[in-house]
Enzyme design. Structure first.
Site, PDB file in Angstrom:
ATOM      1  N   TYR A  62     -13.452  11.059  -4.820  1.00 31.23           N
ATOM      2  CA  TYR A  62     -13.037  10.849  -3.428  1.00 31.23           C
ATOM      3  C   TYR A  62     -14.226  10.681  -2.486  1.00 31.23           C
ATOM      4  CZ  TYR A  62      -8.266  11.052  -4.785  1.00 31.23           C
ATOM      5  OH  TYR A  62      -7.070  10.724  -5.380  1.00 31.23           O
ATOM      6  N   ARG A  65     -14.962   7.116  -2.776  1.00 31.99           N
ATOM      7  CA  ARG A  65     -13.976   6.320  -2.021  1.00 31.99           C
ATOM      8  C   ARG A  65     -14.235   6.425  -0.524  1.00 31.99           C
ATOM      9  NH1 ARG A  65      -8.004   6.976  -3.627  1.00 31.99           N
ATOM     10  NH2 ARG A  65      -7.877   5.200  -2.221  1.00 31.99           N
ATOM     11  N   ASN A 101      -1.800   3.541   2.146  1.00 31.21           N
ATOM     12  CA  ASN A 101      -3.269   3.504   2.114  1.00 31.21           C
ATOM     13  C   ASN A 101      -3.861   4.740   2.778  1.00 31.21           C
ATOM     14  OD1 ASN A 101      -2.803   1.050   1.016  1.00 31.21           O
ATOM     15  ND2 ASN A 101      -3.383  -0.142   2.813  1.00 31.21           N
ATOM     16  N   HIS A 122       0.596   8.781   1.885  1.00 28.03           N
ATOM     17  CA  HIS A 122      -0.207   9.290   0.764  1.00 28.03           C
ATOM     18  C   HIS A 122      -1.457  10.042   1.238  1.00 28.03           C
ATOM     19  CE1 HIS A 122       1.647   6.330  -2.410  1.00 28.03           C
ATOM     20  NE2 HIS A 122       2.453   7.308  -2.058  1.00 28.03           N
ATOM     21  N   GLY A 189       1.581  -6.241   0.479  1.00 29.27           N
ATOM     22  CA  GLY A 189       0.431  -5.868  -0.343  1.00 29.27           C
ATOM     23  C   GLY A 189       0.593  -4.609  -1.168  1.00 29.27           C
ATOM     24  N   SER A 191       2.237  -3.254  -5.039  1.00 29.88           N
ATOM     25  CA  SER A 191       2.731  -3.779  -6.314  1.00 29.88           C
ATOM     26  C   SER A 191       4.089  -3.199  -6.707  1.00 29.88           C
ATOM     27  CB  SER A 191       1.720  -3.486  -7.423  1.00 29.88           C
ATOM     28  OG  SER A 191       1.587  -2.083  -7.591  1.00 29.88           O
ATOM     29  N   ALA A 233      -2.728 -11.483   2.698  1.00 34.12           N
ATOM     30  CA  ALA A 233      -2.234 -10.755   3.873  1.00 34.12           C
ATOM     31  C   ALA A 233      -2.855 -11.279   5.176  1.00 34.12           C
ATOM     32  CB  ALA A 233      -2.525  -9.270   3.706  1.00 34.12           C
TER      33      ALA A 233
HETATM   34  P1  OAD Z   1      -1.725  -1.865  -6.164  1.00 35.98           P
HETATM   35  O1  OAD Z   1      -3.144  -2.082  -6.549  1.00 35.98           O
HETATM   36  O2  OAD Z   1      -0.812  -1.315  -7.197  1.00 35.98           O
HETATM   37  O3  OAD Z   1      -1.085  -3.223  -5.643  1.00 35.98           O
HETATM   38  C1  OAD Z   1      -1.712  -4.047  -4.702  1.00 35.98           C
HETATM   39  C2  OAD Z   1      -0.824  -5.257  -4.471  1.00 35.98           C
HETATM   40  O4  OAD Z   1      -1.417  -6.036  -3.452  1.00 35.98           O
HETATM   41  C3  OAD Z   1      -0.674  -6.171  -5.691  1.00 35.98           C
HETATM   42  O5  OAD Z   1       0.682  -6.557  -5.822  1.00 35.98           O
HETATM   43  C4  OAD Z   1      -1.560  -7.370  -5.358  1.00 35.98           C
HETATM   44  O6  OAD Z   1      -1.097  -8.598  -5.900  1.00 35.98           O
HETATM   45  C5  OAD Z   1      -1.458  -7.391  -3.850  1.00 35.98           C
HETATM   46  N1  OAD Z   1      -2.631  -7.994  -3.181  1.00 35.98           N
HETATM   47  C6  OAD Z   1      -3.940  -7.945  -3.552  1.00 35.98           C
HETATM   48  N2  OAD Z   1      -4.700  -8.556  -2.659  1.00 35.98           N
HETATM   49  C7  OAD Z   1      -3.884  -9.020  -1.684  1.00 35.98           C
HETATM   50  C8  OAD Z   1      -4.082  -9.744  -0.481  1.00 35.98           C
HETATM   51  N3  OAD Z   1      -5.296 -10.109  -0.064  1.00 35.98           N
HETATM   52  N4  OAD Z   1      -2.993 -10.061   0.262  1.00 35.98           N
HETATM   53  C9  OAD Z   1      -1.754  -9.695  -0.128  1.00 35.98           C
HETATM   54  N5  OAD Z   1      -1.500  -9.007  -1.253  1.00 35.98           N
HETATM   55  C10 OAD Z   1      -2.546  -8.664  -2.028  1.00 35.98           C
HETATM   56  O7  OAD Z   1      -1.749  -0.933  -4.850  1.00 35.98           O
HETATM   57  P2  OAD Z   1      -0.534  -0.156  -4.163  1.00 35.98           P
HETATM   58  O8  OAD Z   1       0.750  -0.837  -4.427  1.00 35.98           O
HETATM   59  O9  OAD Z   1      -0.924   0.100  -2.769  1.00 35.98           O
HETATM   60  O10 OAD Z   1      -1.314   6.175  -4.745  1.00 35.98           O
HETATM   61  O11 OAD Z   1      -0.554   1.207  -4.962  1.00 35.98           O
HETATM   62  C11 OAD Z   1       0.377   2.200  -4.590  1.00 35.98           C
HETATM   63  C12 OAD Z   1      -0.202   3.569  -4.837  1.00 35.98           C
HETATM   64  O12 OAD Z   1      -0.687   3.639  -6.203  1.00 35.98           O
HETATM   65  C13 OAD Z   1      -1.437   3.906  -4.017  1.00 35.98           C
HETATM   66  O13 OAD Z   1      -1.138   4.400  -2.736  1.00 35.98           O
HETATM   67  C14 OAD Z   1      -2.089   4.962  -4.841  1.00 35.98           C
HETATM   68  C15 OAD Z   1      -1.972   4.308  -6.192  1.00 35.98           C
HETATM   69  O14 OAD Z   1      -1.981   5.141  -7.284  1.00 35.98           O
HETATM   70  C16 OAD Z   1      -1.887   7.360  -4.958  1.00 35.98           C
HETATM   71  O15 OAD Z   1      -3.076   7.508  -5.201  1.00 35.98           O
HETATM   72  C17 OAD Z   1      -0.915   8.511  -4.855  1.00 35.98           C
END
Ligand code: OAD
Length: 245
Positions: A62, A65, A101, A122, A189, A191, A233
């Site tokens: 962390y 990060r 985020n 989160h 943004g 997944s 985005a």
């Molecule tokens: P992910 O890394 O799982 O997903 C990111 C998403 O953003 C993917 O679908 C990409 O295709 C998309 N993406 C990437 N770049 C982009 C851009 N420039 N414009 C638009 N879309 C874009 O991240 P999260 O879904 O945020 O939790 O992950 C969810 C949670 O999993 C996080 O909060 C974290 C992680 O484990 C914890 O740590 C509890």
């Protein structure tokens, strides 16, 4: 169904963002190529058990990060959402930004725009919490490798104020309440891999909202999406969340 309207046509809006909204600011996502979970195991750095087993390793993760997130700036997508949030406040429209985020970029953009802060479900990288009394403190320290910080209140171990796997996200009752009443739900943004956030789309759809997905790729909850806008985005968000003159 094709939805041709932009966000300002709706009176109550909930937006959920994920790591993709910060990607163009230079913050790594989790599951894309070179994402954080390709280089670290969740079980080693993002669970309560990991922290019990090896708090130094978790703090190292962390702190790294923090170092990354504190040197970047909000991008066009963060700024457009902040301006839109402010616009809604002045027009009496309901706008709720929920973010997974922890990087603080939405908060910076919202403060600059004078808008209400997002619901950081989160947690926040800029805060730490006492493991004994649970008090939360502002904390931007980047700890030395091997250093274990103590809380100023109880002199017990401090932990990052981050929701780890197996823990309850923050603001859930408030978010569910907003999902029940929203006319428009937009996911940006993320997944769709991590619940409960990944279930919000279905909840909003079932509650009667129009649903939009702005993302670089299709997500597993596709069937609950009325309109997909595929792309970056910083391109899609300013267009969709344009404030009318
Ligand atoms: P992910 O890394 O799982 O997903 C990111 C998403 O953003 C993917 O679908 C990409 O295709 C998309 N993406 C990437 N770049 C982009 C851009 N420039 N414009 C638009 N879309 C874009 O991240 P999260 O879904 O945020 O939790 O992950 C969810 C949670 O999993 C996080 O909060 C974290 C992680 O484990 C914890 O740590 C509890």
């Amino acid at each position: 169904m094709l939805v041709m309207k932009t966000a300002s046509a709706y009176r109550s809006i909930v937006v959920l963002t994920g790591a993709g909204v910060s990607a163009e600011s230079g913050v790594p996502t989790f599951r894309d190529e070179n994402g954080l979970w390709h280089n670290h195991r969740i079980e080693d750095v993002a669970t309560p058990e990991a922290f019990e087993r090896n708090p130094k390793l978790v703090w190292e993760f962390y702190s790294a990060r923090r170092r990354g997130a504190f040197s970047v700036r909000p991008n066009e997508a963060h700024r457009a959402l902040a301006a839109f949030s402010r616009f809604c406040e002045t027009k009496g429209l309901e706008f709720t930004l929920v973010t997974q985020n922890v990087d603080g970029l939405h908060e910076t953009a919202h403060m600059q725009a004078g808008a209400a802060l997002p619901l950081t479900m989160h947690g926040r990288l800029r805060e730490s919490r006492c493991t004994r009394c649970e008090r939360v403190f502002p904390d931007e320290t980047i700890y030395e490798v091997g250093e274990l910080p103590q809380s100023p209140c109880c002199r017990k171990l401090l932990r990052p104020h981050i929701v780890w796997f197996g823990e309850m996200p923050h603001f859930i009752p408030e978010i569910e309440n907003k999902l029940e009443g929203c006319e428009l739900f937009v996911t940006i943004g993320t997944s769709g891999n991590v619940y409960p956030a990944a279930g919000f789309l279905m909840q909003a759809k079932r509650a009667g909202a129009t649903t939009i997905c702005l993302n670089k790729e299709r997500i597993p909850q596709d069937r609950y999406v009325d309109q997909h806008l595929e792309g970056a985005a910083t391109q899609l968000v300013p267009e969709f969340f344009k404030c009318p003159a």
